[in-house]
Design a protein around this motif. Structure first.
Motif, PDB file in Angstrom:
ATOM      1  N   LYS A  33      14.650   1.557   0.859  1.00 26.84           N
ATOM      2  CA  LYS A  33      14.001   1.911  -0.400  1.00 26.84           C
ATOM      3  C   LYS A  33      13.164   0.784  -1.021  1.00 26.84           C
ATOM      4  O   LYS A  33      12.012   1.026  -1.378  1.00 26.84           O
ATOM      5  CB  LYS A  33      15.038   2.432  -1.397  1.00 26.84           C
ATOM      6  CG  LYS A  33      14.454   3.485  -2.313  1.00 26.84           C
ATOM      7  CD  LYS A  33      15.490   3.986  -3.280  1.00 26.84           C
ATOM      8  CE  LYS A  33      14.815   4.377  -4.576  1.00 26.84           C
ATOM      9  NZ  LYS A  33      15.718   4.375  -5.713  1.00 26.84           N
ATOM     10  N   ALA A  53       9.910   0.600   0.622  1.00 30.75           N
ATOM     11  CA  ALA A  53       9.013   1.714   0.280  1.00 30.75           C
ATOM     12  C   ALA A  53       8.373   1.473  -1.082  1.00 30.75           C
ATOM     13  O   ALA A  53       7.180   1.735  -1.278  1.00 30.75           O
ATOM     14  CB  ALA A  53       9.792   3.028   0.270  1.00 30.75           C
ATOM     15  N   ILE A  54       9.164   0.951  -2.010  1.00 36.16           N
ATOM     16  CA  ILE A  54       8.607   0.660  -3.338  1.00 36.16           C
ATOM     17  C   ILE A  54       7.536  -0.420  -3.221  1.00 36.16           C
ATOM     18  O   ILE A  54       6.458  -0.312  -3.811  1.00 36.16           O
ATOM     19  CB  ILE A  54       9.717   0.192  -4.309  1.00 36.16           C
ATOM     20  CG1 ILE A  54      10.765   1.288  -4.464  1.00 36.16           C
ATOM     21  CG2 ILE A  54       9.129  -0.158  -5.668  1.00 36.16           C
ATOM     22  CD1 ILE A  54      12.034   0.825  -5.161  1.00 36.16           C
ATOM     23  N   GLU A  81       5.720  -1.107  -0.709  1.00 36.20           N
ATOM     24  CA  GLU A  81       4.542  -0.499  -0.085  1.00 36.20           C
ATOM     25  C   GLU A  81       3.706   0.241  -1.140  1.00 36.20           C
ATOM     26  O   GLU A  81       2.476   0.106  -1.185  1.00 36.20           O
ATOM     27  CB  GLU A  81       5.014   0.474   1.003  1.00 36.20           C
ATOM     28  CG  GLU A  81       3.942   0.882   1.972  1.00 36.20           C
ATOM     29  CD  GLU A  81       4.481   1.791   3.068  1.00 36.20           C
ATOM     30  OE1 GLU A  81       5.564   2.384   2.902  1.00 36.20           O
ATOM     31  OE2 GLU A  81       3.801   1.909   4.103  1.00 36.20           O
ATOM     32  N   CYS A  82       4.401   0.989  -1.999  1.00 31.79           N
ATOM     33  CA  CYS A  82       3.717   1.700  -3.086  1.00 31.79           C
ATOM     34  C   CYS A  82       2.993   0.722  -3.999  1.00 31.79           C
ATOM     35  O   CYS A  82       1.852   0.957  -4.402  1.00 31.79           O
ATOM     36  CB  CYS A  82       4.716   2.491  -3.930  1.00 31.79           C
ATOM     37  SG  CYS A  82       5.356   3.932  -3.112  1.00 31.79           S
ATOM     38  N   LEU A  83       3.659  -0.368  -4.347  1.00 32.96           N
ATOM     39  CA  LEU A  83       3.076  -1.346  -5.267  1.00 32.96           C
ATOM     40  C   LEU A  83       1.787  -1.920  -4.694  1.00 32.96           C
ATOM     41  O   LEU A  83       0.768  -1.998  -5.367  1.00 32.96           O
ATOM     42  CB  LEU A  83       4.053  -2.491  -5.536  1.00 32.96           C
ATOM     43  CG  LEU A  83       5.304  -2.176  -6.335  1.00 32.96           C
ATOM     44  CD1 LEU A  83       6.180  -3.420  -6.446  1.00 32.96           C
ATOM     45  CD2 LEU A  83       4.945  -1.654  -7.711  1.00 32.96           C
ATOM     46  N   PHE A  96      -0.062  -0.697  -2.470  1.00 36.36           N
ATOM     47  CA  PHE A  96      -1.059   0.362  -2.288  1.00 36.36           C
ATOM     48  C   PHE A  96      -1.752   0.703  -3.606  1.00 36.36           C
ATOM     49  O   PHE A  96      -2.964   0.897  -3.651  1.00 36.36           O
ATOM     50  CB  PHE A  96      -0.354   1.609  -1.734  1.00 36.36           C
ATOM     51  CG  PHE A  96      -1.203   2.843  -1.659  1.00 36.36           C
ATOM     52  CD1 PHE A  96      -2.060   3.049  -0.591  1.00 36.36           C
ATOM     53  CD2 PHE A  96      -1.123   3.821  -2.644  1.00 36.36           C
ATOM     54  CE1 PHE A  96      -2.836   4.194  -0.514  1.00 36.36           C
ATOM     55  CE2 PHE A  96      -1.896   4.972  -2.573  1.00 36.36           C
ATOM     56  CZ  PHE A  96      -2.755   5.159  -1.499  1.00 36.36           C
ATOM     57  N   ALA A  97      -0.969   0.774  -4.673  1.00 42.85           N
ATOM     58  CA  ALA A  97      -1.485   1.402  -5.895  1.00 42.85           C
ATOM     59  C   ALA A  97      -2.059   0.431  -6.918  1.00 42.85           C
ATOM     60  O   ALA A  97      -2.656   0.864  -7.897  1.00 42.85           O
ATOM     61  CB  ALA A  97      -0.393   2.248  -6.551  1.00 42.85           C
ATOM     62  N   THR A  98      -1.881  -0.869  -6.732  1.00 42.75           N
ATOM     63  CA  THR A  98      -2.401  -1.792  -7.734  1.00 42.75           C
ATOM     64  C   THR A  98      -3.816  -2.230  -7.372  1.00 42.75           C
ATOM     65  O   THR A  98      -4.143  -2.434  -6.211  1.00 42.75           O
ATOM     66  CB  THR A  98      -1.508  -3.041  -7.866  1.00 42.75           C
ATOM     67  OG1 THR A  98      -1.265  -3.558  -6.560  1.00 42.75           O
ATOM     68  CG2 THR A  98      -0.198  -2.702  -8.524  1.00 42.75           C
ATOM     69  N   MET A 137      -3.133  -4.942  -0.196  1.00 41.03           N
ATOM     70  CA  MET A 137      -3.256  -4.054   0.951  1.00 41.03           C
ATOM     71  C   MET A 137      -4.723  -3.682   1.117  1.00 41.03           C
ATOM     72  O   MET A 137      -5.423  -3.448   0.136  1.00 41.03           O
ATOM     73  CB  MET A 137      -2.422  -2.790   0.728  1.00 41.03           C
ATOM     74  CG  MET A 137      -2.303  -1.903   1.968  1.00 41.03           C
ATOM     75  SD  MET A 137      -1.436  -0.345   1.613  1.00 41.03           S
ATOM     76  CE  MET A 137       0.263  -0.913   1.493  1.00 41.03           C
TER      77      MET A 137
END
Lengths: 175, 244, 175
Positions: free
Chosen positions: A6, A9-10, A12-14, A16-18, A67
Motif C-alpha cells: 500500500k 501504491a500511495i 506512486e500516486c503522489l 503521478f499526480a503532483t 515521474m
C-alpha cells in the motif's frame, strides 16, 4: 519485504499526480514514514520503473523526485501533441510574402492584393509564429496591422528585413 | 405558518411546489389546487415580511397558480362535448412538475458520480511546458528568402498581366465584400458611423456606389439602421445588433 | 507474448502524458498498429495496471482511455495536490443534468423545465468546459443550442452519454 504494497501504491500516486517534483521530506510526511523508510520505498519504486521496459521513469531533479516519460519515447508524444507540421500551402506562402514586403499591412489590404479572403491563412501564419499583430491602423474600425516575427527571419536565415531580396521596382507599384 | 422552511433553500418554484405536494402526500395527478395555491402564497408573503427579495420566477408561478385556481372555480358547462372532456387547467402544470421531478430525482446519483470521479487524480501534464521543450518544426523548411521573393514577384506579374492597374479597384469592390466590410466596421462601433466613414481611402465612383448598394441591402435585411439628423445632413449608420 | 515491450512502453507514455482520454483510433495511429492489435495491447496494459496492487489505473472515460490514480488513495493526494475545483452547486448540476439528457436544448427550454432563469448558470458551466454551444435552433431569433462536452463525461466518470443513469426509471405517467 519491508513494506506492504500500500505505501508504495500511495507513493506512486503522489509522484503521478503532483505538478512539482516531490522532496523526500514531503514524501515521508504524507506517508507518515521516517526519512529512511521513505527513501527505501522510493528507491524500490524507482528501480521497478527505471530498470524495466516500462515507458515511465522516476528521476531526481534538483528540487525532488518526479515521474515522467522516458526520453526515447518523446517522438511519439510529439506525434500526438503536435500533429501539425505540414509544410505551408502556396496560398499561405503568398500571403506571407505579401506581409513580408508590405508590412505593416491590414487584412483588407492583403485581400485587395490577393483577391480572396485570407482570414484562415492569417491564423495559420500566426499559429506557426511567422507573423504577428504589430499595431492598429488609424481610421474607421482601427484594423489590425500585421508584420513578420523574428522567428520568420530565423527560419529564412536573414539578419533583418532589409536582407529580403529587392523587388523589381515597377512591379511593386500596385496598391 | 405550518412549515418552517426558508424560501432560499428551494431551487425554484417547482422545487417548492413538489415539496408541498410530497410533504402532505398529495396526489400529483390530482392536486388540490386551492390548498396548494394558498400554501405557496403563504411562503411568498412570509418572505416578503422578512424583507427578502423574492425571485421573479416565484412570483410568476404564484400568478400561474392563481390563474389555474380561477379556472377551476369557473362553472363547468352543463353538457360535456362528446369526444373529450374539458381540458384540466392543471394539466400543463402537472406535466412540467413531473418533468422537473425526474431531474430532481437524478441529481443525487449524479452527485455520487461527481464525488467518485473527484477521487481520481490525473497527471497534471502541461502541454505548453512539454512543447516549449521541443523545437517546433520549421514551417519554412526547404524555402529560402529568394523563393519567397519569387513567389511574390510571380504573384505581382500575374496581377499586372491580367488587368491594368486601375482595373484592380473594380475587383476590390463588390456589394458582398462591402457588406462584410460595413458589418466589420459597424459592429465594433456602438455609436455608429457616418456614411462617409464607411468609404475606404480609395475614393472613386465604383467604391462609393458599391458601398451605397451594400448599405441599401443591409437596410433591407434589417442589419443596420440609418438616421439623418436634418435634411441633407450626414447619414449616421448603426449596426442593429448593437442596440441591445 | 505477442508484442515486444516497446509499443506497450509507448502506449504507457501516451496514456500518462495526454490531458484528454485517448481513443483506440488515436492509439492505433500513433503506434502504427491495427485497431485489433492496439486494443489487445491496451487491454494487456490495463490488466497489468488495474488487477495489481499499483496505485494507478487505466479507465475508459469519454470514449477514450485515461490513466489516473485509484480512488482509494485520494485521501493522501488531497494533502499534497492542488485543491480541486469546487463541486457544482445543486442548481448548476440540475441545469447540467437537463442539458445532458435533453440536448440539444435552448436556454428557454431549460428554463421551462427548471422554472427559474439559468443564464448565469450556463456561463458557469461553459467556463468549466462542461457544456458548449452546439448550433442554432431554426426559428425566430435562431436561439443557441447547448450540449455537453467530453469534459462533462470525464467530470462524471462516464464512458459515453449512454452511460448516464436512466432518467425515466420511476413512474413516468404523463408524457
Amino acid at each position: 519485504m519491508l513494506f506492504a504494497e500500500k505505501p508504495k501504491a500511495i507513493l506512486e500516486c503522489l509522484l503521478f499526480a503532483t505538478a512539482m517534483p516531490l522532496s523526500i521530506d514531503e514524501i515521508a510526511s504524507v506517508l507518515e514514514l521516517s526519512l529512511e523508510e521513505a527513501e527505501e520505498l522510493l528507491f524500490q519504486l524507482m528501480r521497478e520503473y527505471n530498470d524495466s521496459d516500462r515507458g515511465l521513469q522516476i528521476t531526481l531533479l534538483a528540487e525532488g523526485y518526479q515521474m515522467g516519460t522516458k526520453p526515447q519515447y518523446a517522438p511519439y508524444l510529439e506525434k500526438i501533441c503536435r500533429p501539425r507540421s505540414n509544410p505551408l500551402s502556396k496560398p499561405a506562402l503568398e500571403t506571407l510574402a505579401i506581409i513580408a514586403y508590405r508590412q505593416p499591412i491590414t487584412r483588407t489590404e492583403i485581400e485587395a492584393i490577393r483577391g480572396v479572403r485570407v482570414e484562415h491563412l492569417l491564423s495559420t501564419l500566426i499559429e506557426r509564429d511567422l507573423i504577428k499583430e504589430i499595431g492598429r491602423k488609424e481610421g474607421p474600425g482601427r484594423p489590425i496591422l500585421y508584420g513578420t516575427t523574428s522567428e520568420f527571419l530565423i527560419y529564412l536565415g536573414l539578419k533583418s528585413l532589409e536582407d529580403l531580396p529587392p523587388l523589381d521596382k515597377q512591379q511593386d507599384g500596385i496598391r | 405558518m405550518d412549515y418552517q422552511i426558508r424560501l432560499e433553500s428551494f431551487e425554484g418554484p417547482f422545487d417548492l411546489l413538489l415539496h408541498l405536494i410530497e410533504k402532505q402526500e398529495l396526489d400529483i395527478y390530482d392536486i388540490p389546487i386551492g390548498q396548494i395555491t394558498d400554501q405557496y402564497l403563504d411562503y411568498l408573503w412570509a418572505m416578503d415580511q422578512l424583507d427578502l427579495t423574492i425571485a421573479g420566477d416565484f412570483l410568476v408561478m404564484g400568478a400561474t397558480l392563481l390563474s389555474i385556481k380561477a379556472k377551476m372555480l369557473l362553472p363547468k358547462p352543463p353538457i360535456q362535448t362528446m369526444e373529450d372532456e374539458m381540458e384540466d387547467p392543471r394539466e400543463e402544470l402537472v406535466i412540467r412538475l413531473l418533468e422537473y421531478q425526474k431531474f430532481k430525482a437524478i441529481i443525487e446519483e449524479l452527485q455520487i458520480r461527481e464525488m467518485q470521479q473527484r477521487e481520481v487524480y490525473e497527471h497534471p501534464f502541461n502541454v505548453e511546458n512539454f512543447l516549449s521543450g521541443i523545437k517546433p518544426p520549421n514551417p519554412l523548411r526547404g524555402i529560402g528568402a529568394a523563393d519567397l521573393t519569387a513567389i511574390y514577384q510571380e504573384m505581382l506579374e500575374v496581377l499586372t498581366k491580367v488587368e491594368p492597374i486601375h482595373e484592380l479597384y473594380t475587383e476590390e469592390y463588390t456589394v458582398a465584400t462591402q457588406m462584410e466590410l460595413i458589418g466589420k466596421l459597424l459592429s465594433s462601433k456602438v455609436e455608429g458611423l457616418f456614411f462617409f466613414e464607411l468609404l475606404s481611402e480609395n475614393l472613386n465612383i465604383t467604391s462609393i456606389i458599391t458601398t451605397f448598394l451594400a448599405l441599401l441591402e443591409l437596410i433591407r435585411l434589417s442589419k443596420v439602421e440609418v438616421y439623418q439628423e436634418k435634411p441633407f445632413g450626414s447619414i449616421r449608420v448603426l449596426w442593429a445588433d448593437n442596440k441591445l
